[in-house]
Design an enzyme around this catalytic site. Sequence first.
Site, PDB file in Angstrom:
ATOM      1  N   HIS A  36      10.110 -20.038  72.210  1.00 54.72           N
ATOM      2  CA  HIS A  36      10.719 -21.491  71.216  1.00 54.72           C
ATOM      3  C   HIS A  36       9.569 -22.173  70.904  1.00 54.72           C
ATOM      4  O   HIS A  36       9.147 -22.976  71.735  1.00 54.72           O
ATOM      5  CB  HIS A  36      11.872 -21.977  71.440  1.00 54.72           C
ATOM      6  N   ASP A  37       8.732 -22.565  69.594  1.00 57.08           N
ATOM      7  CA  ASP A  37       7.892 -23.277  69.289  1.00 57.08           C
ATOM      8  C   ASP A  37       6.814 -23.408  69.548  1.00 57.08           C
ATOM      9  O   ASP A  37       6.588 -24.854  69.832  1.00 57.08           O
ATOM     10  CB  ASP A  37       8.841 -24.691  69.161  1.00 57.08           C
ATOM     11  N   LYS A 123      10.977 -21.056  61.028  1.00 54.76           N
ATOM     12  CA  LYS A 123      12.099 -22.602  62.156  1.00 54.76           C
ATOM     13  C   LYS A 123      12.295 -23.314  61.224  1.00 54.76           C
ATOM     14  O   LYS A 123      11.361 -24.445  61.267  1.00 54.76           O
ATOM     15  CB  LYS A 123      11.950 -22.437  63.459  1.00 54.76           C
TER      16      LYS A 123
END
Length: 335
Positions: A36-37, A123
């Site tokens: 995630h990110d 995202k």
Amino acid sequence: MALPVIQPYEMPVASELPVNKVAWTPDAKRAVLLIHDMQNYFMNAFTPGASPAVELIDHITELRSTCHKLGIPVVYSAQPGGQTPEERGLQLDFWGAGIDGGAVQKEIVESLAPAPQDTFITKWRYSAFQKTELLEFMQKQGRDQLIVCGIYAHIGCLMTSCEAFMRDIQAFLVADAVADFSLEKHRMALTYAAERCAVTLTTERSVSLLNTSASAQTGGAVTLHARDIGQGEQREQSEQSGAAGREGVDHARLSALQLQIANLLQVQPDSIGMHDDLVHSWGMDSIRMMSLAERFRAEGAEVTFVDLAEQPTLAAWAAILDNAQPKVLLNGDYF
């Protein structure tokens, strides 16, 4: 509205994790790993070469390597640079414009660059499910578990875990493979997840459970579960699992023992095989083993820590208790 400068803090360890409310376990055939990110823009807030950034990258690398080896899909989420106010939405009020249009800031950190077989999603909001194809990707893959790692723990990682739960996807928040603005916020995210929507576990535990599930599915030893015994099914262990049998072991005691160990390890009872090494395969430590021995003695069985440590399997422990006097059902009822 910019990101804070994050002061170094020690990454949480297994003994510091909250107690999970559920006993889900990651399965190599059901899981997807979400990184995630992990973009330069977000990582630049940490002190390079210091905790928790060092452990964060090391542990995500280990998780990714394990997933590649086991054929588990790996998905990267990343926010785009140069978002318009319309694209940014209400995040503009909280965090400003976000990543600028420069190529370097929006890139995944070099040491974790996606492999050719990995999937990349753009995202737009806290949760990686919002305005993305993540759900459709998981459904097409026939996957209903999401292992979450990356940054930041109390924002995108937690929100993604919550939304996974609300979509009937089992979420696993890897406690030492996420990082946050501070240790306080990191712990808050873990506590909320463990109590409301996910299982929190360490990288080591995640890797162990994934490897164990993959081994069970691809041909190693055939595992014997208490439910099989209760149904009268007679299976044979392969040569790899040893020659120990189950003759003479009380079935009620075996089921109770399996449940007790599963609760202690926070796993599903029927995932523990009769001849699994509880130390190496399931992470049973000496403290938990000593507490079990004390519990057994309190219930009237003459069992020592050494007895358990010498043969750390469900089958061996059931046999030990079967021979102990007086016999017990592990719930305080003697017979």
